[in-house]
Motif scaffolding. Structure first.
Motif, PDB file in Angstrom:
ATOM      1  N   ILE A  19      77.771 -17.139 -69.193  1.00 43.28           N
ATOM      2  CA  ILE A  19      76.845 -17.959 -69.977  1.00 43.28           C
ATOM      3  C   ILE A  19      76.144 -17.084 -71.021  1.00 43.28           C
ATOM      4  N   ASP A  20      75.830 -17.706 -72.154  1.00 43.78           N
ATOM      5  CA  ASP A  20      75.109 -17.000 -73.221  1.00 43.78           C
ATOM      6  C   ASP A  20      73.641 -17.412 -73.192  1.00 43.78           C
ATOM      7  N   LEU A  21      72.775 -16.428 -73.348  1.00 49.36           N
ATOM      8  CA  LEU A  21      71.338 -16.703 -73.477  1.00 49.36           C
ATOM      9  C   LEU A  21      70.809 -15.951 -74.687  1.00 49.36           C
ATOM     10  N   ILE A  22      69.756 -16.480 -75.300  1.00 46.73           N
ATOM     11  CA  ILE A  22      69.122 -15.766 -76.419  1.00 46.73           C
ATOM     12  C   ILE A  22      67.650 -15.518 -76.069  1.00 46.73           C
ATOM     13  N   TYR A  23      67.198 -14.278 -76.290  1.00 49.16           N
ATOM     14  CA  TYR A  23      65.771 -13.988 -76.108  1.00 49.16           C
ATOM     15  C   TYR A  23      65.190 -13.485 -77.426  1.00 49.16           C
ATOM     16  N   LEU A  40      87.709 -19.753 -73.212  1.00 51.47           N
ATOM     17  CA  LEU A  40      87.338 -20.792 -74.177  1.00 51.47           C
ATOM     18  C   LEU A  40      85.817 -20.816 -74.272  1.00 51.47           C
ATOM     19  N   GLU A  41      85.291 -20.681 -75.487  1.00 51.38           N
ATOM     20  CA  GLU A  41      83.846 -20.867 -75.675  1.00 51.38           C
ATOM     21  C   GLU A  41      83.562 -22.358 -75.661  1.00 51.38           C
ATOM     22  N   ALA A  42      82.527 -22.742 -74.920  1.00 50.70           N
ATOM     23  CA  ALA A  42      82.272 -24.178 -74.795  1.00 50.70           C
ATOM     24  C   ALA A  42      80.788 -24.482 -74.940  1.00 50.70           C
ATOM     25  N   ASN A  43      80.487 -25.604 -75.541  1.00 56.29           N
ATOM     26  CA  ASN A  43      79.108 -26.069 -75.609  1.00 56.29           C
ATOM     27  C   ASN A  43      78.858 -26.993 -74.414  1.00 56.29           C
ATOM     28  N   PRO A  44      77.699 -26.895 -73.785  1.00 54.01           N
ATOM     29  CA  PRO A  44      77.449 -27.666 -72.566  1.00 54.01           C
ATOM     30  C   PRO A  44      77.730 -29.164 -72.712  1.00 54.01           C
ATOM     31  N   ALA A  56      73.385 -11.795 -72.932  1.00 54.59           N
ATOM     32  CA  ALA A  56      72.018 -12.110 -73.373  1.00 54.59           C
ATOM     33  C   ALA A  56      71.760 -11.368 -74.676  1.00 54.59           C
ATOM     34  N   TYR A  57      71.619 -12.130 -75.751  1.00 57.58           N
ATOM     35  CA  TYR A  57      71.467 -11.536 -77.077  1.00 57.58           C
ATOM     36  C   TYR A  57      70.038 -11.666 -77.569  1.00 57.58           C
ATOM     37  N   HIS A  58      69.574 -10.619 -78.232  1.00 57.95           N
ATOM     38  CA  HIS A  58      68.285 -10.753 -78.912  1.00 57.95           C
ATOM     39  C   HIS A  58      68.506 -11.548 -80.186  1.00 57.95           C
ATOM     40  N   LEU A  59      67.617 -12.484 -80.485  1.00 63.15           N
ATOM     41  CA  LEU A  59      67.771 -13.300 -81.694  1.00 63.15           C
ATOM     42  C   LEU A  59      67.849 -12.427 -82.947  1.00 63.15           C
ATOM     43  N   THR A  60      68.845 -12.695 -83.785  1.00 64.58           N
ATOM     44  CA  THR A  60      68.914 -12.048 -85.101  1.00 64.58           C
ATOM     45  C   THR A  60      68.660 -13.134 -86.140  1.00 64.58           C
ATOM     46  N   TYR A  61      67.827 -12.806 -87.116  1.00 62.99           N
ATOM     47  CA  TYR A  61      67.583 -13.748 -88.209  1.00 62.99           C
ATOM     48  C   TYR A  61      68.596 -13.473 -89.318  1.00 62.99           C
ATOM     49  N   GLY A  86      87.252 -18.753 -79.918  1.00 63.43           N
ATOM     50  CA  GLY A  86      85.843 -18.654 -80.286  1.00 63.43           C
ATOM     51  C   GLY A  86      85.530 -19.569 -81.449  1.00 63.43           C
ATOM     52  N   GLY A  87      84.238 -19.571 -81.817  1.00 60.79           N
ATOM     53  CA  GLY A  87      83.953 -20.509 -82.899  1.00 60.79           C
ATOM     54  C   GLY A  87      82.689 -20.188 -83.631  1.00 60.79           C
ATOM     55  N   GLY A  88      82.243 -21.260 -84.261  1.00 59.24           N
ATOM     56  CA  GLY A  88      82.547 -22.659 -84.084  1.00 59.24           C
ATOM     57  C   GLY A  88      82.532 -23.113 -82.615  1.00 59.24           C
ATOM     58  N   THR A  89      83.165 -24.232 -82.418  1.00 62.49           N
ATOM     59  CA  THR A  89      83.113 -24.841 -81.094  1.00 62.49           C
ATOM     60  C   THR A  89      84.511 -25.191 -80.589  1.00 62.49           C
ATOM     61  N   ASN A 136      67.814 -26.408 -82.463  1.00 65.84           N
ATOM     62  CA  ASN A 136      68.704 -27.504 -82.873  1.00 65.84           C
ATOM     63  C   ASN A 136      69.993 -27.538 -82.057  1.00 65.84           C
ATOM     64  N   ARG A 137      69.868 -27.235 -80.760  1.00 64.24           N
ATOM     65  CA  ARG A 137      71.022 -27.365 -79.867  1.00 64.24           C
ATOM     66  C   ARG A 137      71.242 -28.839 -79.569  1.00 64.24           C
ATOM     67  N   ARG A 138      72.457 -29.193 -79.203  1.00 65.99           N
ATOM     68  CA  ARG A 138      72.735 -30.614 -78.929  1.00 65.99           C
ATOM     69  C   ARG A 138      72.464 -30.995 -77.483  1.00 65.99           C
TER      70      ARG A 138
END
Ligand code: SAM
Ligand code: SF4
Length: 384
Positions: free
Chosen positions: A163-167, A99-103, A194-199, A66-69, A138-140
């Motif tokens: 897959i991870d999603l944020i709502y 493995l957590e991966a960024n697209p 699917a996670y609710h956004l936390t500030y 996990g990460g990080g990336t 600010n995703r890449r």
């Protein structure tokens, strides 16, 4: 169905503390300076070796990068870490290795390389399929890359994909979110988080929120997004096994499940946590301090011995929001009467209001209960 054997399986978590850029919502420990990556990998290998006796021969059912990336690692680096773990720890034959991966890291050559390692599950941080959301976070990657990376992973033969999603994102309409859920379903993956956004304090989104540049989504809209998620994923054959986690054909994340089932786990790398039923340990959240301590062979962690009250509260946190729920016999067998009496008293009104159900020795939240799980959790907490 969990067998008694499964109960004894432990997990390993490896924190890879590097990201090419920082996302506006994220407070996981990471650095954008890759200068220390080689030193980090040497230090990590030492930590893996030094701690091999902590699990005392217990078998490892899951390994999670996990990460990080973690997808910034080279295939060879992943292979070396896994080989070392195989030498020092006893792995189950069917160990799940995620493995957590960024697209944007999932190129064809990276994916075909991954197939030559023992990684057998990918968790892809998609977050959204809308370019405007991805930009604001600010995703890449953009939406096209998110979709293509998932398809490329499937074509490369990786069979277990999450897959991870944020709502609950600022300005996210119900229609925007619905399109994300539809796209996720259409991609035919085994697992969705699917996670609710936390500030989180310290993040860019938090700063924007405080300065009024962005606004929190109204509660009713967040709740409608959550309801839509549950209904659509259910009709698409996903089982909700935890408030934010959905699996097809029981493809539960073994790493998460082990955590909720309170199995032992070892966490390697800066900021990684470990748990052995009676104590929690967390490694320092600083790459510099981690490297210095490993070099000097001094400690780089803090440990907390869990009181019975901590263990009771931990059990609430890890169990309440899962489909496995809170077991009455576990409560009775592991905690003094004052804890189960307290639990029973607190749970009573939620059983009457049907936010909770009691069946086959287990207390579980109903769908209505899931909507107010924070409040219920607060009331189940024992504070002396
Ligand atoms: C360790 S993070 C990211 C892994 C990977 N580097 C990536 O970005 O895809 C795991 C997941 O937690 C979720 N997450 C992180 N911060 C969050 C926040 N503030 N609110 C909601 N979800 C969050 C995201 O969905 C993210 O993919
Ligand atoms: S969400 Fe992932 S890529 Fe973005 S900053 Fe957090 S760990 Fe790094």
């Amino acid at each position: 169905m969990m067998t008694e054997e499964d109960w004894f399986m432990a997990g390993i978590y490896i924190h890879i503390p590097f990201c090419k850029t920082k996302c506006h919502y994220c407070d996981f420990y990471k650095s954008t300076d890759f200068g220390a990556k080689t030193d980090f990998l040497s230090a990590l290998k030492k930590e893996i070796e030094w701690r091999k006796r902590e699990l005392d021969g217990e078998r490892i059912g899951s390994i999670y990068f996990g990460g990080g990336t973690p997808s910034v690692l080279k295939i060879e680096e992943i292979r070396e870490i896994l080989s070392l773990i195989e030498v020092d720890y006893q792995l189950e034959k069917d160990v799940e290795i995620t493995l957590e991966a960024n697209p944007d890291d999932l190129t064809d050559s990276f994916l075909s390389g991954l197939k030559t390692t023992k990684i057998n599950r990918l968790s892809i941080g998609t977050q959204s399929f809308h370019d405007h959301d991805l930009k604001s976070m600010n995703r890449r990657h953009n939406s096209r890359q998110a979709i293509n990376s998932i398809k490329a992973a499937q074509q490369a033969g990786i069979q277990n994909i999450s897959i991870d999603l944020i709502y609950g994102l600022p300005n996210q309409t119900l229609a925007d979110w619905e399109a994300n859920v539809e796209q996720a379903v259409a991609l035919d993956v085994q697992h969705i988080s699917a996670y609710h956004l936390t500030y989180h304090e310290g993040t860019v989104f938090y700063k924007y929120l405080k300065s009024g540049k962005i606004k929190e989504l109204p509660d009713e809209l967040s709740l409608d997004q959550f309801k839509l998620l549950l209904a659509r994923l259910k009709s698409a054959g996903f089982e909700q096994y935890e408030i934010s986690n959905f699996a097809r054909n029981e493809s539960y994340s073994r790493h998460n499940k082990a955590y909720w089932e309170r199995k032992k786990y070892l966490g390697f790398g800066p900021s990684a946590h470990s748990f052995d039923h009676k104590t929690r340990r967390w490694n320092v959240s600083s790459l510099r301090k981690y490297l210095q301590a490993i070099e000097a062979e001094t400690s780089f962690w803090e440990t907390e011995i869990l009181s019975e009250q901590d263990q009771y509260n931990d059990y609430m946190i890890t169990s309440l929001r899962t489909k496995w729920g809170i077991s009455r016999s576990y409560l009775h067998a592991n905690f003094e009467p004052k804890f189960h009496h307290f639990f029973q008293e607190q749970a009573e009104k939620y059983l009457i209001s049907k936010h909770m159900r009691f069946e086959d020795d287990v207390y579980r939240l109903s769908t209505e209960g899931l909507f107010i799980s924070d409040k219920i959790m607060e009331e189940l907490f024992y504070i002396e």
